[in-house]
Scaffold this motif. Structure first.
Motif, PDB file in Angstrom:
ATOM      1  N   UNK A   1       0.833  -1.194   0.000  1.00 23.72           N
ATOM      2  CA  UNK A   1       0.000   0.000   0.000  1.00 23.72           C
ATOM      3  C   UNK A   1       0.871   1.250   0.000  1.00 23.72           C
ATOM      4  N   UNK A   2       0.255   2.389  -0.276  1.00 24.18           N
ATOM      5  CA  UNK A   2       0.979   3.646  -0.168  1.00 24.18           C
ATOM      6  C   UNK A   2       1.258   3.947   1.299  1.00 24.18           C
ATOM      7  N   UNK A   3       2.050   4.980   1.554  1.00 19.50           N
ATOM      8  CA  UNK A   3       2.409   5.307   2.942  1.00 19.50           C
ATOM      9  C   UNK A   3       1.194   5.726   3.770  1.00 19.50           C
ATOM     10  N   UNK A   4       0.100   6.171   3.098  1.00 17.50           N
ATOM     11  CA  UNK A   4      -1.123   6.512   3.829  1.00 17.50           C
ATOM     12  C   UNK A   4      -2.178   5.415   3.749  1.00 17.50           C
ATOM     13  N   UNK A   5      -1.728   4.183   3.385  1.00 17.93           N
ATOM     14  CA  UNK A   5      -2.597   3.025   3.465  1.00 17.93           C
ATOM     15  C   UNK A   5      -3.545   2.808   2.309  1.00 17.93           C
ATOM     16  N   UNK A   6      -3.300   3.464   1.173  1.00 20.27           N
ATOM     17  CA  UNK A   6      -4.180   3.330   0.018  1.00 20.27           C
ATOM     18  C   UNK A   6      -3.618   2.331  -0.990  1.00 20.27           C
ATOM     19  N   UNK A   7      -4.534   1.740  -1.772  1.00 23.75           N
ATOM     20  CA  UNK A   7      -4.118   0.847  -2.843  1.00 23.75           C
ATOM     21  C   UNK A   7      -3.359   1.621  -3.908  1.00 23.75           C
ATOM     22  N   UNK A   8      -2.398   0.945  -4.549  1.00 23.96           N
ATOM     23  CA  UNK A   8      -1.701   1.515  -5.688  1.00 23.96           C
ATOM     24  C   UNK A   8      -2.407   1.016  -6.941  1.00 23.96           C
ATOM     25  N   UNK A   9      -3.032   1.888  -7.716  1.00 26.31           N
ATOM     26  CA  UNK A   9      -3.800   1.435  -8.883  1.00 26.31           C
ATOM     27  C   UNK A   9      -2.890   0.969 -10.012  1.00 26.31           C
TER      28      UNK A   9
END
Length: 204
Positions: free
Chosen positions: A154-162
């Protein structure tokens, strides 16, 4: 250490980051007490401000790339890039014009090792709207990857990488070069200094 992961030699490696205004240069220096294989790069991925990088534009002086098989292992063939090749970025064009024609191939996008034209500066320019990233290097080429497969990370803020959420330019010697004598050599001779650099400059 000697024979760690099967590689010969005790190697001292120094990586130095030099910050200068909007530029960062990474210097890779190494010394081995035995002949060994060494090919150090940086795996940073870049997105200059969109949900994906399809509309980012690229200029690259690469004039050929390394062919791979269905397992993405280099076959040993160096493919010349022609004017109508989707992977031709000699003139600025959107990354989508290189990515989308590759979606149904084994790479599912751009995942290729490119070689710079020896008669031109080893410089890449990535741009999107009012931002640009310039990459300069001493290496003979780079592996370009456009996130063609789902990342578990995930990104550093916890989001999926599309898919196509970023692009990596991993400046280096060609992958698997030790098995192909006509590639640039990845062999570091004993007591011979290794030095390469990658420089990144941001423009806004």
């Amino acid at each position: 250490k000697h024979l760690e992961n099967g590689f010969p030699g005790d190697i001292e490696v120094y990586v130095t980051y030099v910050l200068d205004g909007h530029s960062m240069t990474i210097h890779y220096e190494a010394l081995s007490n035995m002949d060994t294989i060494l090919n150090i790069t940086n795996h940073a991925h870049f997105n200059l401000g969109d949900k994906n990088i399809l509309e980012h534009e690229l200029i690259s002086p690469a004039n050929c790339y390394v062919e791979v098989d269905n397992e993405l292992i280099p076959t040993g063939k160096i493919v010349e890039i022609h004017a109508d090749d989707p992977l031709n970025f000699v003139r600025k064009k959107p990354l989508k014009e290189g990515i989308l024609p590759m979606v149904k191939t084994q790479t599912k996008g751009i995942d290729h090792a490119f070689l710079f034209n020896k008669n031109l500066p080893k410089t890449l320019m990535l741009s999107y709207k009012n931002k640009a990233l310039k990459i300069e290097t001493s290496y003979p080429g780079y592996q370009m990857y456009t996130v063609n497969r789902k990342f578990e990370q995930l990104t550093k803020d916890g989001k999926d990488i599309p898919l196509y959420g970023a692009v990596a330019f991993e400046c280096q010697i060609e992958p698997d070069a030790i098995k192909h004598p006509h590639f640039n050599s990845p062999v570091l001779k004993a007591n011979t200094p290794y030095h390469h650099y990658i420089k990144y400059t941001i423009y806004e």
